[in-house]
Write a protein that holds these residues in place. Structure first.
Motif, PDB file in Angstrom:
ATOM      1  N   PRO A 162     -25.935   4.390 -47.069  1.00 59.21           N
ATOM      2  CA  PRO A 162     -26.278   3.467 -47.777  1.00 59.21           C
ATOM      3  C   PRO A 162     -24.847   3.316 -48.973  1.00 59.21           C
ATOM      4  CG  PRO A 162     -28.304   4.740 -47.588  1.00 59.21           C
ATOM      5  CD  PRO A 162     -27.114   5.349 -46.811  1.00 59.21           C
ATOM      6  N   ILE A 163     -24.048   4.296 -49.313  1.00 61.82           N
ATOM      7  CA  ILE A 163     -23.293   4.485 -50.003  1.00 61.82           C
ATOM      8  C   ILE A 163     -21.930   3.843 -49.521  1.00 61.82           C
ATOM      9  CG2 ILE A 163     -21.632   5.578 -51.466  1.00 61.82           C
ATOM     10  CD1 ILE A 163     -23.666   7.414 -51.972  1.00 61.82           C
ATOM     11  N   GLU A 164     -21.770   3.966 -48.237  1.00 63.68           N
ATOM     12  CA  GLU A 164     -20.793   3.463 -47.446  1.00 63.68           C
ATOM     13  C   GLU A 164     -20.681   2.225 -47.085  1.00 63.68           C
ATOM     14  OE1 GLU A 164     -20.853   6.107 -43.905  1.00 63.68           O
ATOM     15  OE2 GLU A 164     -20.127   7.806 -44.983  1.00 63.68           O
ATOM     16  N   ARG A 165     -22.104   1.727 -47.030  1.00 59.90           N
ATOM     17  CA  ARG A 165     -22.187   0.119 -46.783  1.00 59.90           C
ATOM     18  C   ARG A 165     -21.844  -0.557 -48.023  1.00 59.90           C
ATOM     19  NH1 ARG A 165     -26.529   2.167 -43.508  1.00 59.90           N
ATOM     20  NH2 ARG A 165     -28.038   1.946 -45.203  1.00 59.90           N
ATOM     21  N   VAL A 166     -22.147   0.175 -49.179  1.00 61.53           N
ATOM     22  CA  VAL A 166     -21.800  -0.769 -50.508  1.00 61.53           C
ATOM     23  C   VAL A 166     -20.205  -0.791 -50.513  1.00 61.53           C
ATOM     24  CG1 VAL A 166     -21.766  -0.467 -53.184  1.00 61.53           C
ATOM     25  CG2 VAL A 166     -23.716   0.022 -51.908  1.00 61.53           C
ATOM     26  N   ALA A 167     -19.668   0.373 -50.134  1.00 57.81           N
ATOM     27  CA  ALA A 167     -17.944   0.544 -50.342  1.00 57.81           C
ATOM     28  C   ALA A 167     -17.437  -0.607 -49.073  1.00 57.81           C
ATOM     29  CB  ALA A 167     -17.614   1.758 -49.933  1.00 57.81           C
ATOM     30  N   ASP A 168     -18.040  -0.793 -48.269  1.00 55.55           N
ATOM     31  CA  ASP A 168     -17.537  -1.687 -47.181  1.00 55.55           C
ATOM     32  C   ASP A 168     -17.856  -3.207 -47.752  1.00 55.55           C
ATOM     33  OD1 ASP A 168     -16.706   0.175 -45.373  1.00 55.55           O
ATOM     34  OD2 ASP A 168     -18.733  -0.067 -44.271  1.00 55.55           O
ATOM     35  N   ALA A 169     -19.070  -3.529 -48.276  1.00 58.49           N
ATOM     36  CA  ALA A 169     -19.361  -4.908 -48.844  1.00 58.49           C
ATOM     37  C   ALA A 169     -18.415  -5.186 -50.126  1.00 58.49           C
ATOM     38  CB  ALA A 169     -20.703  -4.788 -49.467  1.00 58.49           C
ATOM     39  N   ILE A 170     -17.964  -4.188 -50.965  1.00 61.71           N
ATOM     40  CA  ILE A 170     -16.947  -4.618 -51.942  1.00 61.71           C
ATOM     41  C   ILE A 170     -15.803  -4.851 -51.349  1.00 61.71           C
ATOM     42  CG2 ILE A 170     -15.817  -3.599 -53.838  1.00 61.71           C
ATOM     43  CD1 ILE A 170     -18.336  -1.513 -54.476  1.00 61.71           C
ATOM     44  N   ASN A 171     -15.289  -4.116 -50.429  1.00 58.98           N
ATOM     45  CA  ASN A 171     -13.928  -4.488 -49.799  1.00 58.98           C
ATOM     46  C   ASN A 171     -13.932  -5.815 -49.318  1.00 58.98           C
ATOM     47  OD1 ASN A 171     -12.182  -2.184 -50.443  1.00 58.98           O
ATOM     48  ND2 ASN A 171     -13.323  -0.926 -48.801  1.00 58.98           N
ATOM     49  N   ALA A 172     -15.033  -6.109 -48.450  1.00 56.33           N
ATOM     50  CA  ALA A 172     -15.114  -7.445 -47.746  1.00 56.33           C
ATOM     51  C   ALA A 172     -15.065  -8.443 -48.779  1.00 56.33           C
ATOM     52  CB  ALA A 172     -16.277  -7.372 -46.810  1.00 56.33           C
ATOM     53  N   ALA A 173     -15.941  -8.275 -49.755  1.00 59.35           N
ATOM     54  CA  ALA A 173     -15.858  -9.355 -50.935  1.00 59.35           C
ATOM     55  C   ALA A 173     -14.732  -9.763 -51.369  1.00 59.35           C
ATOM     56  CB  ALA A 173     -16.963  -9.234 -52.016  1.00 59.35           C
ATOM     57  N   ILE A 174     -13.909  -8.416 -51.829  1.00 65.52           N
ATOM     58  CA  ILE A 174     -12.522  -8.618 -52.161  1.00 65.52           C
ATOM     59  C   ILE A 174     -11.481  -9.203 -51.207  1.00 65.52           C
ATOM     60  CG2 ILE A 174     -10.545  -7.356 -53.002  1.00 65.52           C
ATOM     61  CD1 ILE A 174     -12.261  -5.502 -54.667  1.00 65.52           C
ATOM     62  N   ASP A 175     -11.901  -8.868 -50.147  1.00 67.54           N
ATOM     63  CA  ASP A 175     -10.970  -9.499 -48.895  1.00 67.54           C
ATOM     64  C   ASP A 175     -10.827 -11.085 -49.109  1.00 67.54           C
ATOM     65  OD1 ASP A 175     -10.005  -7.029 -48.063  1.00 67.54           O
ATOM     66  OD2 ASP A 175     -11.339  -6.799 -46.339  1.00 67.54           O
ATOM     67  N   MET A 176     -12.252 -11.600 -49.167  1.00 69.10           N
ATOM     68  CA  MET A 176     -12.587 -12.980 -49.302  1.00 69.10           C
ATOM     69  C   MET A 176     -12.214 -13.690 -50.579  1.00 69.10           C
ATOM     70  SD  MET A 176     -13.396 -14.055 -46.179  1.00 69.10           S
ATOM     71  CE  MET A 176     -12.270 -12.746 -45.772  1.00 69.10           C
ATOM     72  N   GLY A 177     -11.619 -12.978 -51.558  1.00 67.65           N
ATOM     73  CA  GLY A 177     -11.151 -13.423 -52.840  1.00 67.65           C
ATOM     74  C   GLY A 177     -12.438 -14.022 -53.828  1.00 67.65           C
ATOM     75  N   TYR A 178     -13.539 -13.213 -53.505  1.00 66.84           N
ATOM     76  CA  TYR A 178     -14.692 -13.437 -54.415  1.00 66.84           C
ATOM     77  C   TYR A 178     -14.378 -12.416 -55.926  1.00 66.84           C
ATOM     78  CZ  TYR A 178     -17.233 -16.234 -51.459  1.00 66.84           C
ATOM     79  OH  TYR A 178     -17.665 -17.405 -50.571  1.00 66.84           O
ATOM     80  N   ARG A 179     -15.199 -12.591 -56.945  1.00 63.58           N
ATOM     81  CA  ARG A 179     -15.071 -12.012 -58.074  1.00 63.58           C
ATOM     82  C   ARG A 179     -16.187 -11.151 -58.286  1.00 63.58           C
ATOM     83  NH1 ARG A 179     -10.326 -13.801 -57.465  1.00 63.58           N
ATOM     84  NH2 ARG A 179      -8.707 -14.270 -59.226  1.00 63.58           N
ATOM     85  N   GLY A 180     -17.069 -11.052 -57.430  1.00 61.77           N
ATOM     86  CA  GLY A 180     -18.436 -10.265 -57.611  1.00 61.77           C
ATOM     87  C   GLY A 180     -19.014  -9.861 -56.482  1.00 61.77           C
ATOM     88  N   LEU A 181     -20.119  -9.050 -56.536  1.00 67.26           N
ATOM     89  CA  LEU A 181     -20.749  -8.806 -55.491  1.00 67.26           C
ATOM     90  C   LEU A 181     -22.223  -8.336 -55.851  1.00 67.26           C
ATOM     91  CD1 LEU A 181     -21.635  -7.949 -52.576  1.00 67.26           C
ATOM     92  CD2 LEU A 181     -20.860  -5.568 -53.200  1.00 67.26           C
ATOM     93  N   GLY A 182     -23.165  -8.821 -55.806  1.00 65.21           N
ATOM     94  CA  GLY A 182     -24.618  -8.722 -56.127  1.00 65.21           C
ATOM     95  C   GLY A 182     -25.246  -7.581 -55.428  1.00 65.21           C
ATOM     96  N   VAL A 183     -25.870  -6.384 -55.795  1.00 67.61           N
ATOM     97  CA  VAL A 183     -26.294  -5.354 -54.920  1.00 67.61           C
ATOM     98  C   VAL A 183     -27.576  -5.144 -55.398  1.00 67.61           C
ATOM     99  CG1 VAL A 183     -26.252  -2.864 -54.221  1.00 67.61           C
ATOM    100  CG2 VAL A 183     -24.019  -4.058 -54.717  1.00 67.61           C
ATOM    101  N   PHE A 184     -28.740  -5.439 -54.432  1.00 64.64           N
ATOM    102  CA  PHE A 184     -30.110  -5.418 -54.687  1.00 64.64           C
ATOM    103  C   PHE A 184     -30.931  -4.071 -54.022  1.00 64.64           C
ATOM    104  CE2 PHE A 184     -28.371  -9.540 -55.125  1.00 64.64           C
ATOM    105  CZ  PHE A 184     -28.918 -10.105 -56.091  1.00 64.64           C
ATOM    106  N   GLY A 185     -31.764  -3.397 -54.948  1.00 64.03           N
ATOM    107  CA  GLY A 185     -32.337  -2.500 -54.341  1.00 64.03           C
ATOM    108  C   GLY A 185     -33.477  -1.908 -55.090  1.00 64.03           C
TER     109      GLY A 185
END
Length: 328
Positions: free
Chosen positions: A24-47
């Protein structure tokens, strides 16, 4: 004196236990990197509560290797916990949490400038133009708070810095375990920056992820430093030498946990929250093994006792029985 004593204790016996890498921690890291790759300024993490969201922030900040070739300055704050706010409350709260002395009579523009200065200072000290702010308890944010984030992002961009916010939301605040936070109550300029990219934070999903986490105790830990002795080996040296590994109990632990959940009539579909998982492992290593003469292996009775001690069922039941004030 207490600090010295604490340092002499095994990490699993200290008040603040070390965190381990999980999928689960590794998936968050991947999601952050992917969002930055696409030029977004944020990521919503829900749990849901006690899945390990807050601990994942600590792990990601303490282990920045996940950023690979993209170093970043990383900071964390909690969202303000009040609905009675002035125009300057949001900036004041962030500045205070970041350890900045806040002028009593500063206006929102001045406070925003002061916050920018603090963020840029941290970025320069880290040799980067990327700033990642982990904002925990983001379900507390009001629409005006997002507008302040837009203002801050605009100014940081003009100053040549990439400002990225990871918004950690807890889903089960209202007492309904299947609740979904609304996603259409923000204007496009807010949603387009911070709320398009979403990530669901889960517990450990299935036996394979449990085995991976258990392996960290078998191989990815060390005590005392420099000895190469893992946590499992430390508590069960003889059994470890004979092939004992926690990871070999992944299936049996999952089955025992599932059995306890079934007895309590909890849903059959589930993921294992890190709170009860970690407590189970610590109990097995620090309580079960030392109390078992000539320990060689766990039996199911010991596994179930550890799960009960960790409060597995009680934690899960709390998601279905909690009712906030006004809902009773």
């Amino acid at each position: 004196m207490n600090a010295i004593i604490d340092l002499l204790l095994h990490p699993l016996l200290q008040l603040f236990r070390p965190l381990i890498a999980t999928h689960p921690i590794e998936r968050v890291a991947d999601a952050i990197n992917a969002a930055i790759d696409m030029g977004y300024r944020g990521l919503g993490v829900f749990g849901f509560a006690r899945f390990g969201k807050t601990e994942s922030i600590t792990y990601l900040i303490d282990h920045p290797f996940w950023l690979a070739q993209r170093p970043a300055a990383m900071l964390r704050v909690d969202a303000p916990d009040t609905h009675k706010r002035t125009d300057s409350s949001f900036f004041r709260s962030l500045l205070t949490l970041l350890g900045v002395r806040v002028p009593l009579r500063a206006n929102p523009d001045e406070l925003c400038t002061q916050l920018m200065g603090r963020l840029i200072e941290v970025a320069q000290n880290s040799g980067t133009h990327l700033i990642i702010l982990f904002l925990d308890e983001a379900q507390r944010l009001l629409p005006a708070d997002y507008e302040h984030l837009v203002t801050l992002d605009n100014r940081m961009t003009r100053a040549g810095y990439y400002f990225f916010v990871v918004l950690f939301h807890q889903r089960d605040i209202t007492g309904f375990s299947n609740e979904v936070l609304p996603s259409n109550d923000h204007p496009p300029h807010v949603t387009g920056r911070f709320l398009v990219r979403k990530h669901e934070f889960t517990g450990l999903v299935g036996v394979d992820e449990v085995a991976y986490a258990l392996t960290r105790y078998d191989e990815g830990t060390e005590w005392p430093p420099g000895t190469g002795i893992s946590y499992t080996q430390h508590f069960a040296p003889d059994a470890f030498a004979n092939g004992f590994r926690l990871a070999n109990y992944a299936q049996r632990l999952w089955d025992c946990a599932s059995h306890l959940r079934a007895e309590a009539r909890l849903p059959t579909e589930w993921t294992w929250p890190m709170k009860s998982f970690e407590a189970t492992v610590v109990y097995l290593l620090t309580a079960t093994i030392p109390c078992t003469p000539s320990f060689e292996s766990f039996d199911d009775e010991q596994l179930i006792a550890a799960l009960r001690a960790a409060g597995l069922v009680e934690l899960e039941k709390s998601r279905h029985t909690y009712q906030p004030q006004g809902c009773r």
